[in-house]
Design a protein around this motif. Structure first.
Motif, PDB file in Angstrom:
ATOM      1  N   ASP A   1       0.984  -1.490  -0.003  1.00 51.11           N
ATOM      2  CA  ASP A   1      -0.128  -0.032  -0.094  1.00 51.11           C
ATOM      3  C   ASP A   1       1.289   1.204  -0.030  1.00 51.11           C
ATOM      4  O   ASP A   1       1.730   1.455   0.378  1.00 51.11           O
ATOM      5  CB  ASP A   1      -1.022  -0.027   1.321  1.00 51.11           C
TER       6      ASP A   1
ATOM      7  N   SER B   1      -3.599   4.519  -0.117  1.00 51.98           N
ATOM      8  CA  SER B   1      -4.365   3.282  -1.496  1.00 51.98           C
ATOM      9  C   SER B   1      -4.871   2.121  -1.115  1.00 51.98           C
ATOM     10  O   SER B   1      -6.476   1.958  -1.663  1.00 51.98           O
ATOM     11  CB  SER B   1      -3.133   2.688  -1.695  1.00 51.98           C
TER      12      SER B   1
ATOM     13  N   SER C   1      -5.467  -0.293  -0.388  1.00 45.18           N
ATOM     14  CA  SER C   1      -5.766  -1.627  -0.944  1.00 45.18           C
ATOM     15  C   SER C   1      -5.182  -3.116  -1.691  1.00 45.18           C
ATOM     16  O   SER C   1      -5.997  -3.648  -2.288  1.00 45.18           O
ATOM     17  CB  SER C   1      -5.631  -0.705  -3.055  1.00 45.18           C
TER      18      SER C   1
ATOM     19  N   ILE D   1       0.350  -2.290  -5.023  1.00 45.57           N
ATOM     20  CA  ILE D   1       0.645  -0.673  -6.103  1.00 45.57           C
ATOM     21  C   ILE D   1       2.258  -0.518  -6.707  1.00 45.57           C
ATOM     22  O   ILE D   1       2.929  -1.581  -6.186  1.00 45.57           O
ATOM     23  CB  ILE D   1       0.653   0.983  -4.801  1.00 45.57           C
TER      24      ILE D   1
ATOM     25  N   PRO E   1       4.333   4.972  -4.929  1.00 46.51           N
ATOM     26  CA  PRO E   1       4.238   6.882  -4.964  1.00 46.51           C
ATOM     27  C   PRO E   1       4.883   7.716  -5.926  1.00 46.51           C
ATOM     28  O   PRO E   1       6.129   8.196  -5.925  1.00 46.51           O
ATOM     29  CB  PRO E   1       4.303   6.946  -3.707  1.00 46.51           C
TER      30      PRO E   1
ATOM     31  N   TRP F   1      -0.788   7.234  -8.438  1.00 44.39           N
ATOM     32  CA  TRP F   1       0.404   5.824  -8.454  1.00 44.39           C
ATOM     33  C   TRP F   1      -0.678   4.699  -9.571  1.00 44.39           C
ATOM     34  O   TRP F   1      -1.575   5.152  -9.644  1.00 44.39           O
ATOM     35  CB  TRP F   1       0.273   4.812  -6.648  1.00 44.39           C
TER      36      TRP F   1
ATOM     37  N   SER G   1      -2.016   0.908  -9.866  1.00 40.64           N
ATOM     38  CA  SER G   1      -2.680  -0.371  -8.883  1.00 40.64           C
ATOM     39  C   SER G   1      -3.383  -1.750  -9.539  1.00 40.64           C
ATOM     40  O   SER G   1      -3.755  -1.110 -10.613  1.00 40.64           O
ATOM     41  CB  SER G   1      -3.486   0.201  -7.294  1.00 40.64           C
TER      42      SER G   1
ATOM     43  N   TRP H   1      -4.042   6.218 -10.055  1.00 38.72           N
ATOM     44  CA  TRP H   1      -4.838   7.071  -8.680  1.00 38.72           C
ATOM     45  C   TRP H   1      -4.818   8.022  -8.308  1.00 38.72           C
ATOM     46  O   TRP H   1      -2.948   8.348  -8.615  1.00 38.72           O
ATOM     47  CB  TRP H   1      -5.172   5.479  -7.376  1.00 38.72           C
TER      48      TRP H   1
ATOM     49  N   PRO I   1      -8.690   8.000  -1.893  1.00 39.92           N
ATOM     50  CA  PRO I   1      -8.304   8.392  -3.110  1.00 39.92           C
ATOM     51  C   PRO I   1      -9.101   7.693  -4.360  1.00 39.92           C
ATOM     52  O   PRO I   1     -10.922   7.390  -4.740  1.00 39.92           O
ATOM     53  CB  PRO I   1      -7.458   6.124  -3.320  1.00 39.92           C
TER      54      PRO I   1
ATOM     55  N   GLN J   1     -10.399   7.375  -8.243  1.00 36.28           N
ATOM     56  CA  GLN J   1      -9.736   6.062  -9.212  1.00 36.28           C
ATOM     57  C   GLN J   1      -9.719   7.356 -10.366  1.00 36.28           C
ATOM     58  O   GLN J   1     -10.571   7.640 -11.034  1.00 36.28           O
ATOM     59  CB  GLN J   1     -10.892   4.523  -9.995  1.00 36.28           C
TER      60      GLN J   1
END
Length: 715
Positions: free
Chosen positions: A105, A136, A138, A163, A166, A179, A181, A218, A232, A234
């Motif tokens: 992340d 993130s 994610s 990810i 950054p 970033w 992802s 993102w 975040p 998209q």
């Protein structure tokens, strides 16, 4: 074993009596090009440098700290963004490293130095920093199932929302973090709510037939210097494979309004593995399929009315900036490597394709003018495998969707890795340098020798302002027209660097006047009428591979005053004489502008004479060594006279690398300074080969340390 001390150097403008291997450590035997023969320790000369570094420490919390970036806000707040893995059991496949590793992340930590606090807050200990914030969110999510373990473990499996890295930029109090992802849950960004995913994936036969998801772009933002962050957002769907994201912007402190822009590239047939000479296996976005385009998004910022937060940051939908996809569909080869989220091949009739592909875009903002430059394959249908460098300058909120960029490189040669430096018309002065654009250029393909070529935008940002001039018809997508352009050659600033004279300055050299040398890793600083551009340089690639030469960082200055300008001669700044060691990832940077506190706080007053240079070091090995040369340690030096002279460098990292019997290595530094140049703050990657987080994956951290120039008397 740790190598202690900061090392010792003679003047970086002179010849060192010792190779850098000796400089780094008295614990290491010193020899010429290598070997294990022991020699007597050398007693170093006593070198006193006004540079000092505080003790580095790991800023990241887990064992996969990666690609840290640092920003310093106008109020002095330090903001560090980095990747890290909170769960070592949640694995993904790293195509570049060719290993399964924990999914990462993006995290942010902040610290604002406050010497008046009790106790004083210096940011030189971990306790001064904020807790990590996961931006993130994610790595625990998944938007696609693929056979990502390939022949190792066949069958569809959920792929974690890993990810890449950054990227962060600051405009006043506004920070934008971008970033790419593997988590792409929304398949239709134009429709409210989260729609069904349309994310695709690509099979890499060379990687055990693993099917790896495409990435999407993102972003998140802060409007208060990193203290708080948005959720975040998209920006793309993963229907095409995204990479090379970046942002820029501007902010007016008086009106509290500004503008932001973001760019990235999307490849409809997935990131390609590399096929150039040298170490590395691609999947970084340089090697692209036809139809790969640069995408662009912009936002307006208005912080003038705190009671209307909806106006703080208004993001416009992304557009396809370049014109490489022109409505065609199909595959570039006979085998279909593209899959959907159910594990089925995607219909080739829905896969975009084109003749040319854009790669590695750079983005900037000057006032309300957006700048984009990138490399692009020539679309020659196999006649020419090289690339053009293309350039756009347009009002930031009205991008020319699907437009051909101006070809600013020599169209008959191979150009890549474009970078640029910008400043406002006010800072440039009448007819001055508003932009310097520079890139690698030569006749050879990937991995071949090249020079660094420069054009300057004098008195403006449009192609018509370029010096040397470019053909007025430079914005064309037609290959035949492009190779017939009559632009003047760019200035060659790296050719024959060691042997130039005032009477023979090399600026008009063709890139093949010396076809054995190579220049890369070009960086620069632009301040008013002063432009410094540096590059890593070797006199001979064959000698380099035989450890008879190495890469050092050279610096060249252009000065513009009273309506005229001139280049000085290049100088070797790093002067590493041990041919086993190369300069890697140099960072040259100047001081930021003065803040409103300048009248009462001298540390906030810009000193344009202070220039810093930091660089990593790496083993010099043959390009055919599969893993390339190992990273070693990071060094830093500074100048207080506008880069006329530099202080004796010191080692910035404690880590020194395996060449010096150290399991830890440091690489890819990112450093900032305050306006007076008296203090610097930096982060870097640090790896420990003796500790693994999972089999085959060494422990890595985002390392931090500050330092200063003791001769600049300030808090």
């Amino acid at each position: 074993m740790k190598v202690q001390g900061n090392g010792f150097w003679t003047s970086p403008w002179g010849k060192s009596a010792l190779g850098m291997g000796c400089v780094l450590s008295l614990l290491t035997a010193c020899g010429g090009g290598g070997g294990d023969a022991a020699v007597a320790p050398v007693v170093p000369p006593v070198i006193v440098s006004p540079l000092a570094v505080n003790t580095p420490f790991a800023l990241s919390d887990f064992g996969s700290g990666d690609k840290p970036k640092i920003q310093r806000a106008g109020d002095g707040t330090l903001v560090v963004a980095y990747g890290d893995a909170p769960d070592n059991a949640r694995l993904v496949y790293d195509v570049k490293a060719q290993v399964e590793r924990p999914a990462r992340d993006i995290y942010v930590k902040t610290c604002k130095p406050d010497l008046a606090a009790v106790p004083a807050k210096t940011c030189d200990v971990l306790a001064d920093w904020s807790l990590a914030k996961n931006i993130s969110l994610s790595s625990a999510e998944s938007s696609i199932n693929t056979e990502w373990r390939g022949t190792v473990a066949p069958g569809l499996q959920a792929y974690a929302g890993d990810i890449d890295k950054p990227n962060i930029k600051t405009s006043g109090p506004v920070m934008v973090l971008t970033w790419v992802s593997k988590y792409c849950p929304d398949g239709d960004l134009a429709t409210a709510g989260v729609q069904a995913p349309v994310q695709r994936a690509i099979r890499y036969l060379e990687r055990d037939s693993r099917i790896i998801p495409f990435s999407c772009t993102w972003m998140a933002r802060s409007t208060n210097s990193g203290a708080a962050w948005s959720a975040p957002v998209q920006l793309s769907t993963g229907e095409r494979d995204a990479i090379q994201d970046a942002s820029s912007g501007g902010f007016n402190a008086d009106t509290k309004q500004g503008q932001i822009n973001i760019s990235w590239q999307e490849d409809p047939q997935g990131l390609q593995l590399g096929d150039g000479d040298g170490p590395g296996d691609g999947a970084s976005g340089a090697n692209v399929n036809g139809g790969t385009d640069v995408w662009y998004a912009s936002a307006t910022v208005d912080l003038s009315v705190p009671a209307t937060p909806a106006d703080d940051f208004v993001l416009a939908p992304a557009v396809r900036l370049t014109d490489n996809w022109q409505g065609l569909y199909g595959l570039s080869g006979a085998v279909n490597p593209i899959f959907d989220g159910l594990g089925a091949n995607v219909d080739p009739g829905s896969i975009e394709k084109g003749q040319a592909g854009a790669a590695r875009p750079n983005i900037g903002m000057v006032g309300s003018t957006a700048i984009i430059a990138y490399e692009e394959t020539k679309g020659s249908e196999g006649l020419d495998e090289g690339k053009f460098v293309r350039y756009h300058a347009f009002p930031f909120a009205t991008p020319p969707a699907g437009a051909a960029g101006c070809v600013i490189s020599n169209p008959l040669k191979n150009a890549r890795r474009v970078r640029f430096l910008t400043q406002s018309a006010l800072d440039a002065g009448p007819g001055g340098i508003q932009i310097a654009v520079f890139w690698k250029e030569g006749i050879y393909d990937k991995g071949g020798p090249s020079d660094i070529v420069v054009r300057r935008g004098m008195g403006g940002l449009q192609p018509a302002n370029m010096v040397p001039s470019v053909d007025a018809a430079c914005a064309t997508s037609d290959y035949t027209t492009a190779i017939g352009l009559s632009s003047q050659p760019g200035e060659n600033i790296s050719s024959r660097s060691p042997s130039l004279t005032a009477a023979d300055n090399g600026l008009t050299d063709g890139t093949e006047v010396n076809f054995t040398e190579n220049a890369l890793a070009h960086r620069g600083v632009l301040r008013g009428g002063d432009l410094w551009i540096g590059y890593s340089y070797t006199t001979d690639l064959v000698k380099l591979w035989a450890q008879l030469d190495n890469y050092n960082f050279w610096l060249r200055k252009y000065t513009f005053a009273a309506g005229t300008g001139s280049w000085d001669l290049p100088r070797n700044v790093t002067n590493i004489t041990d041919k086993r060691i190369n300069v890697r990832e140099p960072r040259i940077f100047g001081t930021p502008k003065s803040t409103t506190a300048c009248p009462t706080d001298p540390t906030q007053c810009q000193n344009t004479n202070v220039i810093y240079l930091a660089w990593g070091t790496q083993e010099n090995v043959s390009p055919f060594v599969p893993d390339g040369g190992a990273d070693l340690g990071i060094y830093i030096t500074a100048s207080t006279d506008g880069a006329q002279t530099f202080f004796a460098p010191i080692r910035y990292s404690v880590a020194a690398g395996r060449l010096f019997q150290d399991d830890e290595s440091a690489y890819e530094s990112q450093v900032v300074t305050r306006p007076d140049g008296g203090r610097f703050y930096g982060v870097w990657n640090q790896a420990d080969a003796s500790v693994e987080v999972v089999p085959g994956v060494p422990r890595t951290v985002a390392e931090y340390a500050s330092g200063g120039i003791t001769s600049i008397v300030s808090p």
